[in-house]
Design an enzyme around this catalytic site. Sequence first.
Site, PDB file in Angstrom:
ATOM      1  N   ARG A 130      36.292 -13.864  36.521  1.00  0.00           N
ATOM      2  CA  ARG A 130      37.652 -13.347  36.366  1.00  0.00           C
ATOM      3  C   ARG A 130      37.823 -12.845  34.936  1.00  0.00           C
ATOM      4  NH1 ARG A 130      43.196 -16.277  35.389  1.00  0.00           N
ATOM      5  NH2 ARG A 130      44.464 -14.406  35.418  1.00  0.00           N
ATOM      6  N   TYR A 182      46.788 -26.846  34.516  1.00  0.00           N
ATOM      7  CA  TYR A 182      46.274 -27.539  33.335  1.00  0.00           C
ATOM      8  C   TYR A 182      46.786 -28.973  33.208  1.00  0.00           C
ATOM      9  CZ  TYR A 182      44.362 -23.153  31.622  1.00  0.00           C
ATOM     10  OH  TYR A 182      43.628 -22.001  31.495  1.00  0.00           O
TER      11      TYR A 182
END
Length: 498
Positions: A97, A330
């Site tokens: 990505r 996260y």
Amino acid sequence: MVKRWMAHILFLLFVTGIECIPRKFPSDFKFGVGTSAYQIEGAWTEDHKSESIWEHYIHSNPKVIADGSNADVACDSYHKYEEDVEMLKNLGVDHYRFSISWPRILPNGTANHVNQNGVQYYRNLIKLLKKNKIEPMVTLYHWDLPQVLQEQGGFASEKLVKWFTDYARLCFKLFGKDVKTWITFNEPKQICLFGYGLGVFAPALNKSGELDYLCAYNLLKAHAEAWHIYNNEFRPHQKGRISMVVEFSWHEPLLPDVPAFEEAAISNLEFMAGIYVNPLYRGDWPEIVKAKVAHNSRKEGKDRSRLPEFSTEEINQIKGTCDFLAVNFYTSFLVYPSVTPQPEMYSARDAGVSSYQPWYWEEAKSVWLKVTPWGFKRLLKYLKDTYDNPEIIITENGISDGGELDDDLRISYMQQHLNAILEAIWEYGVNVSGYTVWSLMDSFEWLDGYQSRFGLYHVDFSDPRRQRTMKASARYYKDIIKNRSLDKTSGYLTCSLE
Ligand code: GBH
């Protein structure tokens, strides 16, 4: 595919009360790593690239970056992409990505002048990836708007829709033969709340509760229009898919099973992420967001809500513009109802909540990042239940440290978060089809500069050659990818008696 004999064993264990989780990822599960243009490319004025809002922001306010650095050179990937691909090959990833720099392709922002040098860079990169059987997953916008467009209003302007869709159409045309997975925007929350609400990210505007909502409104319309362009003009022959990446933190009620706290957690989830995802699935803002902003706007004596209203036509246009749910995860927060949240953060005030992370949660180098794999597992279940069991691709997950080569913290973070995915798949039936580590290598970490390192590869930023070195976590991830299993030594199943 779960084989029949495996199903029998699972059933047997189930009736005996032993809980087992297969350690294997589904056979079509994809592993990758990610980066973004501004954080790695450097070459900020080379070959006719123009200035982006981040370059403008940092060059005019060097003090906003913790170590006074900038990304003018960064990892120098504009010149070293061949080495980057070597690293990807070595890891054995299925996908990479990365993002395209808008000001590199369209220096004056609009599609009336295409910079062929910039185009060639991405052509070369994509060609090399394909040659090595690595699927490109391409983000069109990872925060680097051409500064010339900011001067005409940026995301606060309705014109964003035309600017962005012209740029998107050009990229589909130029690269769509080889790119089958597109991301329109990376993390609208960071673009809108941090850039237009809190004033900490470029373009550093701070009209919280108004400009951030306006930014979200224009961004969602631009996303939807780009999705339709892809769907009508390109998908029939290019046969790819397209979505938007949303960052989800998990919001856990500080007091579980207390209704006001449960509601506060949902409210924060909706204000921080649902506000961007709900429109993609249902065409409109979440009900709780509409109701709370309207209520507060009335209290402030305004005759209409600070939250822009979608017309019926817009709702129909936006609804369903999401081929898969792309999630960055996260960390987590504990949430409680509060009438005095951070004063400068309107959306928290509109949500009526405050949140914090207790000191005893394991810490990363980044102050906002605490290790909470349990929150990841809960989030995956929540996403399955809330958005009708969508296909989910984890487009970012990772942790920062000081850049050590023996990065045990990163290995343990990856192990725990991949384990959460396995549990979510096998226990709850969540449809997670891919995982992307942030990041391939240490890079320019926005406000933290080069102080916080997220890479599987170390980069020496004092070396003009920007030497890359494999960390222990890279070897660990390489093994996982090769075995398609979290822990080959523990066999196919880990079991525990409940
Ligand atoms: C991602 O955002 C980005 O997509 C990626 O570019 C970035 O490198 C990566 O995370 C690691 O940060 O400084 O206290 O104001 C993740 C979401 C957005 C969370 C910014 C932290 C800053 C908090 N991050 N936010 S603070």
